[in-house]
Design a protein around this motif. Structure first.
Motif, short mmCIF file in Angstrom:
data_model
loop_
_atom_site.label_atom_id
_atom_site.label_comp_id
_atom_site.label_asym_id
_atom_site.label_seq_id
_atom_site.Cartn_x
_atom_site.Cartn_y
_atom_site.Cartn_z
N VAL A 1 -39.42 30.10 63.04
CA VAL A 1 -39.75 28.68 63.11
C VAL A 1 -40.10 28.28 64.54
N VAL A 2 -39.33 28.76 65.51
CA VAL A 2 -39.60 28.45 66.93
C VAL A 2 -41.02 28.83 67.31
N TRP A 3 -41.51 29.99 66.83
CA TRP A 3 -42.84 30.47 67.21
C TRP A 3 -43.91 30.17 66.17
N ASN A 4 -43.61 29.26 65.22
CA ASN A 4 -44.60 28.76 64.28
C ASN A 4 -45.19 29.86 63.40
N ILE A 5 -44.33 30.74 62.91
CA ILE A 5 -44.74 31.84 62.04
C ILE A 5 -44.45 31.45 60.58
N PRO A 6 -45.44 31.55 59.70
CA PRO A 6 -45.17 31.27 58.29
C PRO A 6 -44.14 32.27 57.74
N ILE A 7 -43.24 31.75 56.90
CA ILE A 7 -42.19 32.57 56.30
C ILE A 7 -42.19 32.33 54.80
N ALA A 8 -42.18 33.40 54.04
CA ALA A 8 -42.01 33.29 52.59
C ALA A 8 -40.65 33.88 52.26
N CYS A 9 -39.82 33.08 51.62
CA CYS A 9 -38.46 33.54 51.29
C CYS A 9 -38.28 33.83 49.81
N ASN A 10 -39.35 33.66 49.04
CA ASN A 10 -39.29 33.98 47.62
C ASN A 10 -40.70 34.34 47.15
N ARG A 11 -40.80 34.81 45.92
CA ARG A 11 -42.08 35.30 45.43
C ARG A 11 -43.15 34.21 45.38
N THR A 12 -42.78 33.01 45.00
CA THR A 12 -43.76 31.94 44.91
C THR A 12 -44.36 31.61 46.26
N SER A 13 -43.51 31.46 47.28
CA SER A 13 -44.06 31.16 48.61
C SER A 13 -44.86 32.35 49.15
N ALA A 14 -44.44 33.58 48.83
CA ALA A 14 -45.20 34.76 49.24
C ALA A 14 -46.57 34.77 48.57
N ASP A 15 -46.62 34.40 47.29
CA ASP A 15 -47.90 34.32 46.57
C ASP A 15 -48.82 33.29 47.22
N PHE A 16 -48.26 32.15 47.61
CA PHE A 16 -49.08 31.11 48.24
C PHE A 16 -49.65 31.60 49.56
N ILE A 17 -48.84 32.29 50.37
CA ILE A 17 -49.32 32.77 51.66
C ILE A 17 -50.41 33.82 51.48
N ILE A 18 -50.15 34.82 50.65
CA ILE A 18 -51.11 35.93 50.54
C ILE A 18 -52.39 35.52 49.83
N SER A 19 -52.35 34.48 49.01
CA SER A 19 -53.56 34.03 48.33
C SER A 19 -54.29 32.93 49.10
N SER A 20 -53.76 32.55 50.24
CA SER A 20 -54.41 31.52 51.05
C SER A 20 -55.78 32.00 51.55
N PRO A 21 -56.76 31.11 51.59
CA PRO A 21 -58.05 31.48 52.18
C PRO A 21 -57.92 31.92 53.64
N LEU A 22 -56.85 31.52 54.29
CA LEU A 22 -56.64 31.89 55.69
C LEU A 22 -56.33 33.38 55.87
N MET A 23 -55.96 34.06 54.79
CA MET A 23 -55.71 35.51 54.89
C MET A 23 -56.96 36.25 55.34
N ASN A 24 -58.13 35.79 54.90
CA ASN A 24 -59.38 36.48 55.21
C ASN A 24 -60.27 35.67 56.14
N ALA A 25 -59.70 34.69 56.78
CA ALA A 25 -60.48 33.85 57.70
C ALA A 25 -59.94 34.03 59.12
N SER A 26 -60.78 33.68 60.04
CA SER A 26 -60.32 33.69 61.42
C SER A 26 -59.34 32.53 61.58
N TYR A 27 -58.19 32.83 62.11
CA TYR A 27 -57.16 31.80 62.28
C TYR A 27 -56.33 32.16 63.50
N GLU A 28 -56.14 31.19 64.36
CA GLU A 28 -55.32 31.41 65.54
C GLU A 28 -54.07 30.56 65.41
N ASN A 29 -52.92 31.23 65.43
CA ASN A 29 -51.65 30.52 65.37
C ASN A 29 -51.52 29.63 66.61
N LYS A 30 -51.22 28.38 66.41
CA LYS A 30 -50.99 27.47 67.52
C LYS A 30 -49.54 27.65 67.96
#
Length: 164
Positions: A111-140
């Motif tokens: 959380v301190v370094w603004n890293i997405p965290i999935a703690c269950n299957r549903t949140s993991a599904d949302f992260i991996i299926s995000s369009p940002l997985m295959n897009a250029s994205y810079e963590n702020k």
């Protein structure tokens, strides 16, 4: 002619995979289901979880120590250094862990370094299926200069004692 292959990511992601003992089979099932996508990225895992994922699924995993033996802190250090892009951490909310302070510290540092965290299957599904997985994205990443350059209470107390 359309290809059924998953498009190559514009940037390889560095993904931490962590699971408590009672959740390892859930993570194994999730990783197996998403293995085509995950193979395109650099995977990191705490020791036992990494060994299971490699043995059962044939994935290439950067294996660290077992969580209770320092693996949680190693993942935290990789997050702090900017290596890890996001973390899938299937933790067991019903079972107290002997290394609970390490688990809390790992979640906190993500959380301190603004890293997405999935703690269950549903949140993991949302992260991996995000369009940002295959897009250029810079963590702020947060700018902690103010925090790092603050005057700490002991320094202030020393100045008062010196008459400053």
């Amino acid at each position: 002619m359309e290809s059924s292959e998953t498009p190559a990511p514009s940037r390889t992601r560095h993904i931490a995979l962590v699971a408590h003992d009672n959740r390892k089979s859930d993570l194994l099932d999730w990783v197996d289901y998403n293995s085509d996508v995950l193979r395109q990225h650099d995977l990191y895992a705490t020791g036992t979880t990494g060994r299971i994922l490699e043995d059962k699924l044939g994935l290439s995993i950067n294996k660290l120590q077992s969580g209770p033996l320092g693996g949680d802190q190693q993942i935290g250090a990789l997050i702090t250094s900017g290596t890890i892009d996001f973390m899938i951490f299937f933790w067991d909310p019903l079972q107290q862990q002997p290394h609970d302070p390490d688990v809390k510290a790992l979640l906190r540092i993500a959380v301190v370094w603004n890293i997405p965290i999935a703690c269950n299957r549903t949140s993991a599904d949302f992260i991996i299926s995000s369009p940002l997985m295959n897009a250029s994205y810079e963590n702020k990443r947060p700018d902690y200069d103010t925090h790092l350059n603050r005057q700490v209470a002991s320094e202030v107390a020393g100045e008062i004692e010196e008459g400053g």
